[in-house]
Design a protein around this motif. Structure first.
Motif, mmCIF file in Angstrom:
data_model
loop_
_atom_site.group_PDB
_atom_site.id
_atom_site.type_symbol
_atom_site.label_atom_id
_atom_site.label_comp_id
_atom_site.label_asym_id
_atom_site.label_seq_id
_atom_site.Cartn_x
_atom_site.Cartn_y
_atom_site.Cartn_z
ATOM 1 N N ALA A 1 -2.859 13.381 -35.286
ATOM 2 C CA ALA A 1 -1.899 12.283 -35.228
ATOM 3 C C ALA A 1 -0.604 12.461 -34.528
ATOM 4 O O ALA A 1 -0.134 11.616 -33.590
ATOM 5 C CB ALA A 1 -1.913 11.501 -36.389
ATOM 6 N N GLU A 2 -0.012 13.538 -34.981
ATOM 7 C CA GLU A 2 1.453 13.913 -34.359
ATOM 8 C C GLU A 2 1.295 14.105 -32.958
ATOM 9 O O GLU A 2 2.001 13.630 -32.234
ATOM 10 C CB GLU A 2 1.906 15.262 -35.354
ATOM 11 C CG GLU A 2 3.356 15.580 -35.022
ATOM 12 C CD GLU A 2 4.160 14.506 -35.529
ATOM 13 O OE1 GLU A 2 5.437 14.197 -34.953
ATOM 14 O OE2 GLU A 2 3.933 13.950 -36.646
ATOM 15 N N LEU B 1 -1.184 13.469 -30.857
ATOM 16 C CA LEU B 1 -1.784 12.609 -29.965
ATOM 17 C C LEU B 1 -0.803 11.570 -29.699
ATOM 18 O O LEU B 1 -0.773 11.085 -28.558
ATOM 19 C CB LEU B 1 -3.069 11.794 -30.684
ATOM 20 C CG LEU B 1 -4.476 12.335 -30.430
ATOM 21 C CD1 LEU B 1 -5.555 11.984 -31.212
ATOM 22 C CD2 LEU B 1 -4.752 12.284 -28.906
ATOM 23 N N THR B 2 -0.035 11.274 -30.655
ATOM 24 C CA THR B 2 1.059 10.034 -30.690
ATOM 25 C C THR B 2 1.890 10.507 -29.673
ATOM 26 O O THR B 2 2.368 9.764 -28.866
ATOM 27 C CB THR B 2 1.966 9.811 -31.884
ATOM 28 O OG1 THR B 2 0.857 9.456 -32.843
ATOM 29 C CG2 THR B 2 2.813 8.799 -31.621
ATOM 30 N N ILE C 1 -1.809 7.323 -36.806
ATOM 31 C CA ILE C 1 -1.058 7.204 -35.455
ATOM 32 C C ILE C 1 -0.385 5.810 -35.412
ATOM 33 O O ILE C 1 0.782 5.762 -34.893
ATOM 34 C CB ILE C 1 -2.224 7.167 -34.362
ATOM 35 C CG1 ILE C 1 -2.629 8.443 -34.221
ATOM 36 C CG2 ILE C 1 -1.490 6.530 -33.058
ATOM 37 C CD1 ILE C 1 -3.947 8.619 -33.237
ATOM 38 N N ARG D 1 3.237 6.476 -36.589
ATOM 39 C CA ARG D 1 4.127 7.124 -35.938
ATOM 40 C C ARG D 1 4.449 6.180 -34.483
ATOM 41 O O ARG D 1 5.613 6.446 -34.327
ATOM 42 C CB ARG D 1 3.240 8.324 -35.412
ATOM 43 C CG ARG D 1 3.373 9.609 -36.401
ATOM 44 C CD ARG D 1 2.282 10.548 -36.133
ATOM 45 N NE ARG D 1 2.326 11.777 -37.367
ATOM 46 C CZ ARG D 1 1.813 11.607 -38.293
ATOM 47 N NH1 ARG D 1 1.258 10.559 -38.642
ATOM 48 N NH2 ARG D 1 1.975 12.744 -39.140
ATOM 49 N N TRP D 2 3.553 5.614 -34.300
ATOM 50 C CA TRP D 2 3.821 4.485 -33.074
ATOM 51 C C TRP D 2 4.686 3.565 -33.477
ATOM 52 O O TRP D 2 5.462 3.364 -32.721
ATOM 53 C CB TRP D 2 2.401 3.852 -32.648
ATOM 54 C CG TRP D 2 2.508 3.253 -31.558
ATOM 55 C CD1 TRP D 2 2.515 1.816 -31.139
ATOM 56 C CD2 TRP D 2 2.384 3.687 -30.264
ATOM 57 N NE1 TRP D 2 2.663 1.527 -29.799
ATOM 58 C CE2 TRP D 2 2.624 2.661 -29.284
ATOM 59 C CE3 TRP D 2 2.204 4.947 -29.529
ATOM 60 C CZ2 TRP D 2 2.539 2.747 -27.959
ATOM 61 C CZ3 TRP D 2 2.367 4.909 -27.984
ATOM 62 C CH2 TRP D 2 2.297 4.106 -27.155
ATOM 63 N N LEU E 1 -9.817 4.460 -30.417
ATOM 64 C CA LEU E 1 -9.715 5.828 -30.966
ATOM 65 C C LEU E 1 -10.987 6.282 -31.732
ATOM 66 O O LEU E 1 -11.484 5.325 -32.411
ATOM 67 C CB LEU E 1 -8.386 5.363 -31.941
ATOM 68 C CG LEU E 1 -8.127 6.757 -32.744
ATOM 69 C CD1 LEU E 1 -7.508 7.916 -31.603
ATOM 70 C CD2 LEU E 1 -6.928 6.435 -33.950
#
Length: 202
Positions: A58-59, A61-62, A89, A92-93, A149
């Motif tokens: 997730a880190e 990809l974001t 995600i 983070r987004w 996703l």
């Protein structure tokens, strides 16, 4: 055999003479097995319950999506393995954009009869499956820019079904993101991924 660079992977010797796939994400190393799928020995990614792997993916990809300039309002993913990835995600987004992404949508397995549904066949499950959206999710997605996703892109069956659901719900697809893609497949436009799953000779 080593595959470094953008993919950040290498094939290593495992126990009993077998082979594994080493993957580096967010400063951590993860070891994936090879499994026989549809007559081919493929690097196998199963993110179910893999908290550290999901967080690392997730880190990265974001960060990749932010750097690409993609803009989306919410996420649509298939149940259930990708739920945790979508959640990670989304958090983070929201933090990066300063606007809370407070809800995502999930394409759920269905026995048919839903208002919005799509049928597909995946590489790992060689029979027709149906996924659908709840009426609430259909209303929520209408007019929104969405990120499709999933964990892996292989034959494209799941992607096609998600695209169909999005179209029927009146949503605009901003981009598609997965953790990994199977080696040798033709990738659709606007697909963001972190690494490739190699295929070994049987």
């Amino acid at each position: 055999m080593e595959r470094f660079g953008q993919e950040k992977t290498r094939i290593v010797e495992g126990e009993n003479g077998g082979k594994n796939l080493e993957v580096k994400m967010a400063g951590k190393t993860f070891v994936l097995p090879f499994k026989l799928i549809s007559g081919r020995m493929v690097g196998f990614l199963d993110i179910s319950g893999q908290v550290s792997l999901i967080e690392a993916a997730a880190e990265e990809l974001t960060e990749k999506l932010l750097n690409s300039g993609v803009e989306f309002d919410t996420i649509l993913n298939p149940v259930a393995k990708s739920n945790a990835l979508a959640h990670a995600i989304a958090l983070r987004w929201s933090k990066a954009k300063g606007v809370e992404l407070e809800r995502t949508a999930v394409a759920r397995k269905s026995t048919g009869g839903a208002r919005v549904e799509a049928t597909y066949r995946s590489v790992t499950t060689p029979k027709d499956q149906t996924i659908s959206l709840t009426d609430d999710d259909v209303e929520f997605l209408q007019g929104k820019r969405i990120l499709l996703l999933d964990d892996v892109y292989g034959g494209g069956g799941t992607t096609g079904a998600l695209q169909e659901l999005a179209r029927k719900a009146g949503a605009e697809i901003a981009a598609h993101a997965v953790i990994s893609v199977e080696a040798g497949v033709t990738l659709p436009e606007n697909l963001y991924h972190l690494f490739e799953l190699p295929v070994l000779e049987v």
